[in-house]
Design an enzyme around this catalytic site. Structure first.
Site, mmCIF file in Angstrom:
data_model
loop_
_atom_site.group_PDB
_atom_site.id
_atom_site.type_symbol
_atom_site.label_atom_id
_atom_site.label_comp_id
_atom_site.label_asym_id
_atom_site.label_seq_id
_atom_site.Cartn_x
_atom_site.Cartn_y
_atom_site.Cartn_z
ATOM 1 N N SER A 165 -6.151 2.816 -4.851
ATOM 2 C CA SER A 165 -6.219 4.193 -5.153
ATOM 3 C C SER A 165 -6.009 4.814 -3.752
ATOM 4 O O SER A 165 -6.050 6.155 -3.749
ATOM 5 C CB SER A 165 -7.311 4.846 -5.810
ATOM 6 O OG SER A 165 -7.072 4.664 -7.086
ATOM 7 N N MET A 166 -6.265 4.347 -2.557
ATOM 8 C CA MET A 166 -5.733 4.732 -1.316
ATOM 9 C C MET A 166 -4.217 5.277 -1.260
ATOM 10 O O MET A 166 -4.139 6.309 -0.616
ATOM 11 C CB MET A 166 -5.944 3.977 0.044
ATOM 12 C CG MET A 166 -7.425 3.601 0.312
ATOM 13 S SD MET A 166 -7.673 2.216 1.444
ATOM 14 C CE MET A 166 -6.589 2.831 2.656
#
Length: 446
Positions: A165-166
């Site tokens: 999710s970066m």
């Protein structure tokens, strides 16, 4: 707290692809330690050919289960189709390092730093925390210079690692750049930019509500429910041919067109990955470019990355804007420096300082709840803002990935890891105080 869907990679034909589901389930009993589960120790994919019991393959549903995930995070494009985020043909912008003697001394001093975990009583050293959090790569920059760099597990100096999710924060950064430059109006309704969103709940949300995840959209991530939205989304996103008789949505964007409402837009923060893919569609529509091409053009090429990155795609070639990027550790450090320096890289301004100012300011903390390890936090433009004394903010991914930017300490910290359980709530207690301890140590240096 759950980061489940936030880190789904499109997987095959309805198989269990959630990055948290399989790994979290297998990690309920005491998992192997970081040293025991090291891919080299486990023997994954070693030999020509590897023994049958050491194979990790697709479309098997368990390639992202622990301990296999500790190998898979460095080999995603062997399982799923991807698009390149090209660094171009220019020379990389070199990172600055201290002398070998100073670098070794700094590593020893940082490794020995001690801190007390959140709600803990016994102290832990920095080095112990790296193993406790199944770290695969750690990079720390202070005042623009690399002061710490280590590799573990599947990751080597020239390797790349899934950042989960970066990816959202890269998508959010691109969106915020377009807003600051006047290309994207964050007050506009989604339907005014993408008329083909139809009657989806997203239609009446503003771009800002999508960027800040304050939309009122229905999206269940209950893995115990075989009919939950997560599984419908997974089947839609599968890059493999749909099975005979399948009549559901085909691809990320087709799924977004049928999302139902749940609550009111703007009322509260709800961490739901479909917002990131909606933002990716918005970005592509207003620029005429995929998020991969835009990330290459506006970030990777211009900040002087040393490696191409890549991003998983669905069956129609749409990049997974919510969790599909794999990248090199040092290039993520360059991205962190770009944020620390408010859009300036190697003396060149890549985007307006207002972009980072907006992100650092954060969202509305009164709408942010359910994250006990970030009690004063907020979320804006797909970035997490801590509102602590140092004004820190971060890109975060499940299994422990982060770009942590501390403006007060002039520090950027990048960690890549493969923690057995897919929730940052398990990792934060030994991570956030460790970051603070390093920041305070660095601030004492001349």
């Amino acid at each position: 707290m759950s980061f489940s869907t936030s880190d789904i990679f499109a997987a095959a034909a309805g198989l269990a692809i959630a990055l948290g589901a399989s790994s979290a389930a297998q990690a309920q009993s005491a998992p192997l330690s970081a040293q025991e589960s090291d891919p080299a120790v486990m023997g994954w994919m070693q030999g020509f050919p590897p023994p049958v019991d050491k194979l990790i393959t697709q479309p098997d549903a368990n390639y992202f289960s622990f301990p296999k995930l500790r190998w898979s995070v460095c080999h995603l494009r062997e399982f799923l189709p991807t698009e390149e985020i090209s660094r171009g043909l220019g020379a990389p912008v070199p990172l600055d390092y201290p002398s070998p003697a100073e670098f070794a001394d700094l590593r020893a001093r940082i490794d020995a730093l001690a801190f007390t975990p959140i709600d803990g009583t016994d102290q832990m050293t920095w080095q112990d925390s790296l193993y406790a959090n199944y770290t695969d790569g750690m990079l720390i920059l202070h005042r623009g210079k690399v002061v710490y760099e280590r590799y573990f597990g599947c990751l080597e100096e020239d390797g790349k690692h899934a950042i989960m999710s970066m990816t959202k924060s890269i998508t959010g950064l691109l969106g915020e750049i377009l807003v600051a430059e006047g290309t994207l109006d964050d007050r506009a309704l989604v339907r005014d930019i993408i008329p083909d969103i139809g009657d989806s709940a997203f239609a009446t949300a503003t771009v800002r509500q999508v960027m800040d995840m304050t939309t009122g959209v229905q999206y269940s991530e209950d893995y115990s429910d075989p009919n939950a939205d997560i599984w419908v989304y997974s089947r839609a996103a599968s890059p493999l041919p749909k099975p005979e008789g399948y009549d559901g949505p085909d691809g990320y964007w087709e799924y977004l067109q049928q999302v139902k409402p749940d609550g009111n837009h703007g009322d509260a923060f709800h961490y739901k990955t479909i917002n990131s893919d909606m933002l990716g569609w918005i970005i592509s529509r207003v620029t005429g470019k995929s998020v991969t091409d835009l990330a290459s053009e506006r970030l990777w090429r211009r900040m002087g990355a040393e490696q191409d990155a890549y991003q998983t795609v669905d069956g129609k070639g749409v990049p997974f804007a919510g969790g599909g990027v794999t990248a090199g550790l040092r290039d993520l450090g360059r991205l962190g420096l770009l944020m620390l320096n408010e859009g300036v890289s190697n003396g060149q301004r890549l985007f307006p300082a207002a972009v980072v100012d907006k992100i650092r300011t954060g969202g509305d903390p009164s709408k942010f709840a359910g994250f006990p390890t970030i009690p004063n936090g907020s979320y804006t433009s797909q970035w997490w803002v801590f509102h602590n004394d140092h004004g820190a903010f971060a890109a975060r991914g499940v299994h422990g990935q982060t770009i942590y930017v501390d403006p007060t300490a002039e520090m950027v910290l990048v960690r890549l890891s493969s923690y057995p359980r897919a929730q940052n709530g398990f990792i934060d207690p030994t991570s956030l105080p460790a970051y603070q301890a390093v920041a305070e140590f660095l601030m004492t240096r001349e």
